[in-house]
Scaffold this active site. Structure first.
Site, PDB file in Angstrom:
ATOM      1  N   ARG A 206       0.838  -1.201   0.000  1.00  0.00           N
ATOM      2  CA  ARG A 206       0.000   0.000   0.000  1.00  0.00           C
ATOM      3  C   ARG A 206       0.872   1.251   0.000  1.00  0.00           C
ATOM      4  NH1 ARG A 206      -3.539  -0.928   5.183  1.00  0.00           N
ATOM      5  NH2 ARG A 206      -4.233   1.204   4.709  1.00  0.00           N
ATOM      6  N   CYS A 281      -0.426   6.110   9.423  1.00  0.00           N
ATOM      7  CA  CYS A 281      -0.883   4.792   8.960  1.00  0.00           C
ATOM      8  C   CYS A 281      -2.102   5.008   8.077  1.00  0.00           C
ATOM      9  CB  CYS A 281      -1.182   3.885  10.146  1.00  0.00           C
ATOM     10  SG  CYS A 281      -2.489   4.497  11.248  1.00  0.00           S
TER      11      CYS A 281
END
Length: 323
Positions: A206, A281
């Protein structure tokens, strides 16, 4: 935009962590189930379990079925501040935090032990929240509820009464906002005195832009000049006799080596370092696991509260990939 990071070989020096740790023996940052059980009458255990939306788990329902003796439950999505992009579990207002603590029977002088039902997942985020509001006596249970049961310790239920919790002051220097992150996205560390070292806890695919985000409509990739540090490499997985698993924080030597290798240097981990670190995050949850690991090494760092959900949702954001 294509960014590549080159990490030089790292040889871990002899580690002297005691000097950098300032946590008292009375209120440790992390407690083990066996060492905690004798404190049952003097601390408040707090279940702060949170699961990804696609996990199909109900934290509150699980809490009602089994919990550590005298435990209370705090929903991190309910104890959350409003956000212009309607992002979940953002830092709450001082008033909401205080009201919630009152309802749960927690006072400013209460020693709170936080735990979750995965092991170490959402409890670091709750620890960060308590610390940011200046709550001194707070720890997390390493391995959480699964580790408690793995140690064959009892589960229990007990009624508790609300107590007073005056409205605290939020230590804003613990948090970073979007404007702060734009500074980090537009200048290399060597080009700006205001640059902070940004550590991203999401999975590496990601971060690099090779795998999609789990939240629809968000592009993958990362904040320019940030560094990939997937939260799961800071944890170890324990398999119990019945085959179930839980996570716990690695030991300090391993944490030191992992983080220094990811950063490409051990300089930010040394006592007296002036390097400022901010963690991010997907939604501000697992960034707190990096924060916890750094705290374990005696290193202070901040948290980008809205994280990738807020950054990538803004069309003006600069997004880097390594594809």
């Amino acid at each position: 935009m294509m960014l590549r990071y080159f990490i030089r070989p790292f040889a871990c020096p002899r580690i002297k962590l005691a000097r950098g740790l300032s946590f008292s023996k009375e209120v440790p940052l992390i407690v083990e189930p066996e060492g905690y059980s004798h404190l049952l009458g003097s601390v408040v255990p707090l279940d702060v379990s949170w699961h990804m939306p696609n996990a199909s788990r109900d934290s509150r329902a699980e809490f009602k079925k089994r919990r550590i003796p005298r435990a209370r439950f705090m929903s991190l999505d309910e104890v959350a501040g409003e956000h212009p992009l309607s992002l979940p579990h953002m830092m709450p207002s001082p008033s909401l935090f205080a009201t919630t603590c009152k309802r749960l029977g927690i006072s400013p002088g209460t020693h709170v032990v936080l735990y979750d039902t995965i092991g170490v997942f959402s409890s670091p985020r709750a620890l960060f929240m308590f610390k940011a509001f200046g709550h001194k006596k707070v720890s997390i249970m390493n391995g959480g509820m699964p580790n408690w049961e793995y140690a064959s310790l009892p589960v229990d239920e007990r009624v508790f009464e609300p107590v007073d919790y005056p409205e605290p002051e939020l230590s804003t220097n613990w948090l970073r906002n979007y404007e702060d992150m734009k500074v980090n996205a537009t200048a290399a560390p060597s080009e700006s005195n205001n640059h902070e070292l940004v550590l991203d806890a999401r999975a590496a695919p990601r971060f690099h832009g090779t795998a999609p985000e789990p939240r629809p409509g968000l592009p993958s990739g990362h904040i320019p000049y940030s560094i990939s540090l997937p939260f799961d490499i800071l944890l170890e997985t324990v398999t119990t006799g019945n085959g179930s698993q839980f996570t716990r924080l690695r030991n300090t030597k391993e944490l030191y080596e992992i983080i220094a290798r990811a950063i490409g240097s051990d300089a930010p981990l040394q006592p007296g370092s002036k390097v400022r670190i901010v963690n991010t995050c997907g939604s501000g949850m697992t960034a707190a696991i990096i924060w916890l690991a750094l705290q374990r090494l005696g290193v202070n760092s901040a948290l980008y509260d809205e994280s990738w959900m807020g950054y990538a949702a803004r069309p003006e954001s600069i997004i880097a990939t390594t594809t």
